[in-house]
Design a protein around this motif. Structure first.
Motif, short mmCIF file in Angstrom:
data_model
loop_
_atom_site.label_atom_id
_atom_site.label_comp_id
_atom_site.label_asym_id
_atom_site.label_seq_id
_atom_site.Cartn_x
_atom_site.Cartn_y
_atom_site.Cartn_z
N VAL A 27 -6.65 87.68 -20.46
CA VAL A 27 -7.43 86.37 -20.00
C VAL A 27 -8.56 86.67 -20.67
O VAL A 27 -9.21 87.52 -20.64
N ASN A 28 -8.54 85.79 -21.73
CA ASN A 28 -9.85 85.86 -22.86
C ASN A 28 -9.94 87.01 -23.38
O ASN A 28 -11.01 87.53 -23.53
N GLY A 29 -8.80 87.70 -23.82
CA GLY A 29 -8.60 88.88 -24.52
C GLY A 29 -9.13 90.18 -23.86
O GLY A 29 -8.70 91.21 -24.51
N GLU A 30 -9.07 90.00 -22.40
CA GLU A 30 -8.93 91.38 -21.49
C GLU A 30 -7.87 91.24 -20.66
O GLU A 30 -7.68 90.30 -19.66
N SER A 31 -7.15 92.36 -20.41
CA SER A 31 -6.00 92.34 -19.30
C SER A 31 -6.58 92.26 -17.81
O SER A 31 -7.64 92.72 -17.77
N LEU A 32 -5.71 91.58 -17.17
CA LEU A 32 -6.04 91.49 -15.81
C LEU A 32 -6.54 92.71 -15.19
O LEU A 32 -7.46 93.28 -14.37
N LEU A 33 -5.76 93.91 -15.50
CA LEU A 33 -5.82 95.23 -14.94
C LEU A 33 -7.24 95.68 -15.46
O LEU A 33 -7.74 96.38 -14.47
N LEU A 34 -7.41 95.74 -16.64
CA LEU A 34 -8.93 96.21 -17.09
C LEU A 34 -10.06 95.58 -16.31
O LEU A 34 -10.82 96.04 -15.70
N ARG A 35 -9.80 94.42 -16.31
CA ARG A 35 -10.80 93.49 -15.28
C ARG A 35 -10.86 93.92 -13.90
O ARG A 35 -12.02 94.15 -13.40
N ALA A 36 -9.63 94.16 -13.25
CA ALA A 36 -9.74 94.66 -11.90
C ALA A 36 -10.19 96.06 -11.62
O ALA A 36 -11.10 96.33 -10.92
N VAL A 37 -10.03 97.02 -12.59
CA VAL A 37 -10.35 98.34 -12.39
C VAL A 37 -11.81 98.60 -12.69
O VAL A 37 -12.55 99.21 -12.07
N ARG A 38 -12.30 97.86 -13.89
CA ARG A 38 -13.78 98.03 -14.22
C ARG A 38 -14.57 97.10 -13.13
O ARG A 38 -15.76 97.54 -12.56
N GLY A 39 -13.93 96.12 -12.49
CA GLY A 39 -14.54 95.49 -11.38
C GLY A 39 -14.81 96.36 -10.26
O GLY A 39 -15.92 96.53 -9.55
N ALA A 107 -3.67 91.87 -9.76
CA ALA A 107 -3.81 90.45 -9.94
C ALA A 107 -5.05 89.70 -9.61
O ALA A 107 -5.14 88.68 -9.61
N ARG A 108 -5.97 90.32 -8.91
CA ARG A 108 -6.95 89.84 -8.19
C ARG A 108 -8.10 90.35 -9.12
O ARG A 108 -9.27 91.07 -8.61
N ALA A 109 -8.22 90.11 -10.25
CA ALA A 109 -8.99 90.77 -11.17
C ALA A 109 -10.29 90.31 -11.43
O ALA A 109 -11.34 90.69 -11.88
N PHE A 110 -10.71 89.09 -10.66
CA PHE A 110 -11.95 88.40 -10.64
C PHE A 110 -12.71 88.51 -9.34
O PHE A 110 -13.37 87.90 -8.89
N THR A 111 -12.30 89.55 -8.50
CA THR A 111 -12.86 89.73 -7.13
C THR A 111 -14.47 90.09 -7.36
O THR A 111 -14.54 90.95 -8.11
N ALA A 216 -4.41 79.62 -15.88
CA ALA A 216 -5.33 78.65 -16.34
C ALA A 216 -6.69 78.60 -15.60
O ALA A 216 -7.73 78.33 -16.29
N ILE A 217 -6.60 78.44 -14.43
CA ILE A 217 -7.80 78.54 -13.46
C ILE A 217 -8.87 79.89 -13.96
O ILE A 217 -10.14 79.63 -14.21
N ALA A 218 -8.09 80.93 -14.25
CA ALA A 218 -8.81 82.28 -14.64
C ALA A 218 -9.63 81.96 -15.79
O ALA A 218 -10.67 82.49 -16.20
N GLU A 219 -8.63 81.57 -16.93
CA GLU A 219 -9.14 81.29 -18.24
C GLU A 219 -10.34 80.46 -18.32
O GLU A 219 -11.21 80.53 -19.04
N ALA A 223 -13.03 83.50 -16.07
CA ALA A 223 -13.28 84.47 -17.05
C ALA A 223 -14.65 83.99 -18.00
O ALA A 223 -15.44 84.30 -18.58
N ALA A 224 -14.98 82.60 -17.73
CA ALA A 224 -15.91 81.95 -18.16
C ALA A 224 -17.14 82.00 -17.66
O ALA A 224 -18.42 81.70 -18.09
N GLY A 225 -17.34 82.75 -16.68
CA GLY A 225 -18.46 82.97 -15.79
C GLY A 225 -18.98 81.85 -15.13
O GLY A 225 -20.41 81.87 -14.93
N ALA A 226 -18.45 80.98 -14.75
CA ALA A 226 -18.74 79.62 -14.20
C ALA A 226 -19.51 79.89 -13.00
O ALA A 226 -19.21 81.06 -12.23
#
Ligand code: CTP
Ligand code: MG
Length: 234
Positions: A27-39, A107-111, A216-219, A223-226
């Motif tokens: 999603v915008n260049g970073e995987s869901l997994l990396l985003r989820a684990v980093r989060g 898959a809940r990468a934006f928690t 599409a919502i995620a992108e 991920a846009a930090g809205a």
């Protein structure tokens, strides 16, 4: 109190339909997994992460997480329950001191961090099992096999369940030891052994990326930090 998070990421992403495991979808260049684990690690209350990867892509997943030394990768199983069980099995080696365990979908990468912190806090304060939930905004009806409405369910008492779900580690081990079959929800296994499950407020941004619409919502939004919506019902 040490906290370990199990991240089931071994699914095939069939409903997303991109021909690759959903966890590796960028999603915008970073995987869901990396985003989820980093989060999880950035929330400040999780010390170790065990990721269950597609069995044929363990090395690829490990490379994806190479920048996060607190993340360990194991082969997952054919159902989500199997993947969680396989990750739980290595906690004794990876984080023997852990007393709290989270189970969190890749898959809940934006928690938001606040949800992760609220779940951990509630377990640390003594709840054996904790789940983040949202009110249900649609009207829900019960229908029969012919497609006719039987009744309208009182939605005031319904909640949609998110992750991370949090547990006293002994409770999750007992629940999985007793579980014979497949469950989509780890807290449901605790319910089956008579354990009490507490709820905390979830967040709309913790949605599970399941379909192309969700991606599409995620992108475009997440991920846009809205600005984050509050999740309040209108
Ligand atoms: N999962 C897993 N092992 C499986 C199946 C699912 O670790 N055998 C994980 C997924 O990777 C995901 C989470 O469980 O992070 C929730 O599952 P879901 O949203 O259903 O993901 P997929 O199974 O990948 O998607 P689909 O059902 O559309 O194939
Ligand atoms: Mg699935």
């Amino acid at each position: 109190m040490s906290v370990v998070a199990l991240v089931p990421a071994a699914g095939r992403g069939v409903r997303l339909g991109l021909g690759m495991p959903k966890a590796l979808v960028p999603v915008n260049g970073e995987s869901l997994l990396l985003r989820a684990v980093r989060g999880l690690l950035a929330a400040g209350c999780v010390q170790h992460v065990v990721v269950a990867a597609p069995p044929d892509q363990v090395e690829l997943v490990a490379a994806e997480l190479a920048e996060l030394p607190a993340a360990h990768v194991v082969p997952g199983g054919s159902e989500r329950t199997d993947s969680v069980r396989l990750a739980l099995d290595v906690v004794e080696q990876v984080a023997p001191e852990a007393r709290v365990v989270l189970v969190h979908d890749a898959a809940r990468a934006f928690t938001p961090a606040s949800v992760i912190q609220d779940v951990v806090r509630a377990v640390e304060q003594g709840a054996p099992a904790v789940i983040p939930v949202l009110p249900v905004s649609d009207t829900i009806k019960r229908v029969d096999e012919a497609g006719d409405v039987v009744s309208t369910v009182d939605r005031a008492e319904l909640r949609a369940v998110q992750t991370p779900q949090g547990f006293a580690i002994d409770v999750l081990r007992e629940a999985y030891a007793a579980a014979g079959d497949i469950a989509t929800d780890d807290a449901g296994l605790v319910e089956r052994i008579g354990g009490k499950v507490h709820t905390v407020a979830g967040h709309p941004n913790a949605l599970k990326i399941t379909t192309a619409f969700d991606l599409a919502i995620a992108e475009s939004v997440l991920a846009a930090g809205a600005p984050q919506s509050t999740g309040e019902l209108a």
